[in-house]
Structures are given as structure tokens and as C-alpha cells.
Design an enzyme around this catalytic site. Sequence first.
Site, PDB file in Angstrom:
ATOM      1  N   GLU A 195       0.832  -1.207   0.000  1.00  0.00           N
ATOM      2  CA  GLU A 195       0.000   0.000   0.000  1.00  0.00           C
ATOM      3  C   GLU A 195       0.862   1.250   0.000  1.00  0.00           C
ATOM      4  OE1 GLU A 195      -3.156   0.010  -1.140  1.00  0.00           O
ATOM      5  OE2 GLU A 195      -3.598  -1.414   0.460  1.00  0.00           O
TER       6      GLU A 195
ATOM      7  N   SER B 134     -13.737   4.070  -9.520  1.00  0.00           N
ATOM      8  CA  SER B 134     -13.414   5.058 -10.552  1.00  0.00           C
ATOM      9  C   SER B 134     -12.487   4.460 -11.608  1.00  0.00           C
ATOM     10  CB  SER B 134     -12.844   6.333  -9.938  1.00  0.00           C
ATOM     11  OG  SER B 134     -11.735   6.033  -9.151  1.00  0.00           O
TER      12      SER B 134
ATOM     13  N   ASP C 141      -4.575   0.763  -9.575  1.00  0.00           N
ATOM     14  CA  ASP C 141      -5.994   0.434  -9.724  1.00  0.00           C
ATOM     15  C   ASP C 141      -6.380   0.181 -11.177  1.00  0.00           C
ATOM     16  OD1 ASP C 141      -5.743   1.126  -7.114  1.00  0.00           O
ATOM     17  OD2 ASP C 141      -6.851   3.005  -7.267  1.00  0.00           O
TER      18      ASP C 141
HETATM   19  C1  GLA Z   1      -5.236   4.601  -4.200  1.00  0.00           C
HETATM   20  C2  GLA Z   1      -4.480   4.901  -5.477  1.00  0.00           C
HETATM   21  C3  GLA Z   1      -3.459   3.814  -5.786  1.00  0.00           C
HETATM   22  C4  GLA Z   1      -2.579   3.524  -4.573  1.00  0.00           C
HETATM   23  C5  GLA Z   1      -3.430   3.327  -3.328  1.00  0.00           C
HETATM   24  C6  GLA Z   1      -2.592   3.179  -2.079  1.00  0.00           C
HETATM   25  O1  GLA Z   1      -6.035   3.477  -4.394  1.00  0.00           O
HETATM   26  O2  GLA Z   1      -5.356   5.033  -6.566  1.00  0.00           O
HETATM   27  O3  GLA Z   1      -2.703   4.189  -6.892  1.00  0.00           O
HETATM   28  O4  GLA Z   1      -1.643   4.530  -4.394  1.00  0.00           O
HETATM   29  O5  GLA Z   1      -4.342   4.383  -3.138  1.00  0.00           O
HETATM   30  O6  GLA Z   1      -1.821   2.031  -2.143  1.00  0.00           O
END
Ligand code: GLA
Length: 396
Positions: free
Chosen positions: A39, A133, A177
Site C-alpha cells: 500500500e 473510478s 488500480d
Molecule cells: C489509491 C491509489 C493507488 C494507490 C493506493 C494506495 O487506491 O489510486 O494508486 O496509491 O491508493 O496504495
Amino acid sequence: MENKQRIKRLQETFRKRYEDTGLKSGVFAAPGRVNLIGEHTDYNDGFVLPMALEKKIMAAAQLREDRKVVAYDMNYEPEISFDLDNLVKNKENNWANYLMGVADELQKRDYQLQGLNIVLEGDVPSAAGLSSSAALEVVTAMAFDRLLGLEVDPVEMALLCQAAENNFVGVNWGIMDQYISRLGREGHALMIDCRSNEYELVPFQNENYRIVICNTNVQRSLVDSEYNRRREECSKAVDFFDSKLDKKVTALRDVTVKELEQYESKLPEITAARARHVVTENRRVKESVEALNEGDFVRFGQLMYDSHESLRDDYEVSCEELDILVELAQKQNEALGARMTGAGFGGCTVNLVYEKSTSEFTEALHRGYKKETGIEPDIYVSFPAPGAADFDKEIW
Ligand code: GLA
């Protein structure tokens, strides 16, 4: 609801709302994701280990002769529309910006677009840290790509969807994501190297274990500003290590745990803590992949707990409700591991649970959380699902 029924419902809604243009049509999907571990490492050129969810956004779309995009989301009123030659941010209906952003990024890369009618529906909860999203961006890109035969490379598609969010919607998120939503694989998590943008498939299907996601149902209020702040703090740490170490440091990915330990006392406390999280989290991802490849779920579970602790204490992106959920999991024998997932400040935890006691676990979590917070959580059991899909279906 099964895919088949969802496709039928989309096609019917589409036929009721729009005239047949006689042009190419299709039905597409892009999933949400849960990050198992890794994360706040993606924007530090590090490693992440997400899996795609069965929860997804689906779209039925047909080309139009003109340059207008008309979109209707079955979960939201009203219909939105925009002109591909005049992309301006929509202040009333924020979801339109995700579609516009994708169109904008495709056009910036010289892909020739044409108008679309598009009907959307989805079951990825929004603002829950499960990437609804990204799913919306990727499904939009899939529709343009397949209907116009653009043949956008999957990694390029993920990158342009990320750019859409950064440039058009306005938060500087990492690549995780959109990447997993586009490239996810059934039965697998993906270890993504966010520097090379390559991935390794990690088998993640074992009859004895389940992934349980628990939604705090608290709004992620601070997330945008705190996210950008963390990025700045990381870049301060990068400058420091670049000046101290005998090698080029362009991201925290370049710093080893040993180097961190050697220098952390020389950094301001907060910067050191942020760097500590990122550097140790990268190591935890690597160890998790090893553990999973060896079928060592107990070790993987422990790494999840360690990750949560680091996110809570060093990176400070957890919140009371997330901590309550992780503590509740920790008190139960049914769970092997638990941690917050996604950006933090609300959203969900991800739990690794023995299959045979999944229902005891979810009941206890539900009861315990409700008792401590007064909030009803949502709990989903999840299997690693495929990434974006073209169902090869016409609408008419
Ligand atoms: C969000 C962002 C990702 C990542 C997470 C944390 O989901 O979109 O790119 O940075 O937070 O791991």
C-alpha cells in the site's frame, strides 16, 4: 446477479433509450480491485499485490456518426453528454469527468475517436477504496478501443486511464488500480512492478482460505489532500537519500531496509516514518509473493497484520474504524491476517480467513463493529476475478 442477466438488462435498457445507429456495438466490463498488500508503494516505483474483484462496472455501447458521447448510468440520474471536440470539466456530474478524461487522453495520443451512446451499471461500491473510478475509466477505454479497433496495448490503456484521473479529475493517484482492472487474471493476484510496469502472476486460489472484504462505510474525507501530502513527504525522503547514498535514488524503491536503518535517525521524524513504511512495505510484498508461492498462508497473514501496523503508525493513513476492524479480526482464530486496503482514511479492510469458518468470522466482525461504532458494515467474500472484458455481444 449473473453476468448473463446483467448483460441482458443493459441491452434492454440501451434499446429503450437509444435508436439503433446501425454502427458497431458491444458489451464490456471492468472490475474493481482489492489490494492484498503493498500500500502506498505504487507511486514510489515499488511493488503491489492486488487482485481484481467480481464486482465490476459493465457497459453497453454503440458508435454514433457524430462526435457526441451520450452516457446513462443505471445507478445515477441524469443522463450526461459531451462533445469530443470540446471537453470541459463537468461540475454537476462528477462521474462524467472520468469518461471525458479517458476520451481526452486517447485523443492526446492521436487515437481517432467517434461519438458513442453508452449505458453503464455497476456493483463496485463507490468511495470504499475498491476502485470504482478506475473501473469506470477502464470500461470506457474498452468501449472506445473495441468499437473503433484502436488496439490499445493493455498497459498503455491502464496508464492513460491513470492519466485521465490525474489530469481531468484531479487527484495524483498511482497506477495500481487501473492496471489491475485492465490486466487482472482469474484465480490470481498480480505482483506489479510499478517501475517497469511488468507483472508476475501469483496463484491465489486455495479451497481452504477466503478473502473477506469489510467496508467500514465511513466516508473517506481527507483522502485527496492527505494522499498528495504523502507523495510530497516521500519525495523529500528521496532527495535526502539521493544526497546521502552513493547511487542515484529517484524513488523510495531504490532504498534498501539496511540503508534506511543506517540513515533514518538523520531525517525529520515524520519523513523517516513515511520512508520506513514504503521501504519495509516493498519488502513485505516480496515476502508475501514468496509465501504465497510456497502455499504458506500463515506467513502471508502475518505480513498483512505487519502492513496494517506500518500504515497505521508510520504512514498514518488508517482511521479509528479501520483499526477497530483489524483488531476485531486479530482477536478471532478464524483470521490469519487483516489490514486496511486502498488509500485509507476509511474504505475497507481485507482479511484472510479459513474457509470453513468464514461465516462465523463475518458474523463476529459484523456484530463487533456495529457494537463499537454503531455503524453497519458491508462484508463481501471475494475470489480473484478476471480483468476487463469484451463479451463479444451486439446490442441489437
Ligand atoms: C489509491 C491509489 C493507488 C494507490 C493506493 C494506495 O487506491 O489510486 O494508486 O496509491 O491508493 O496504495
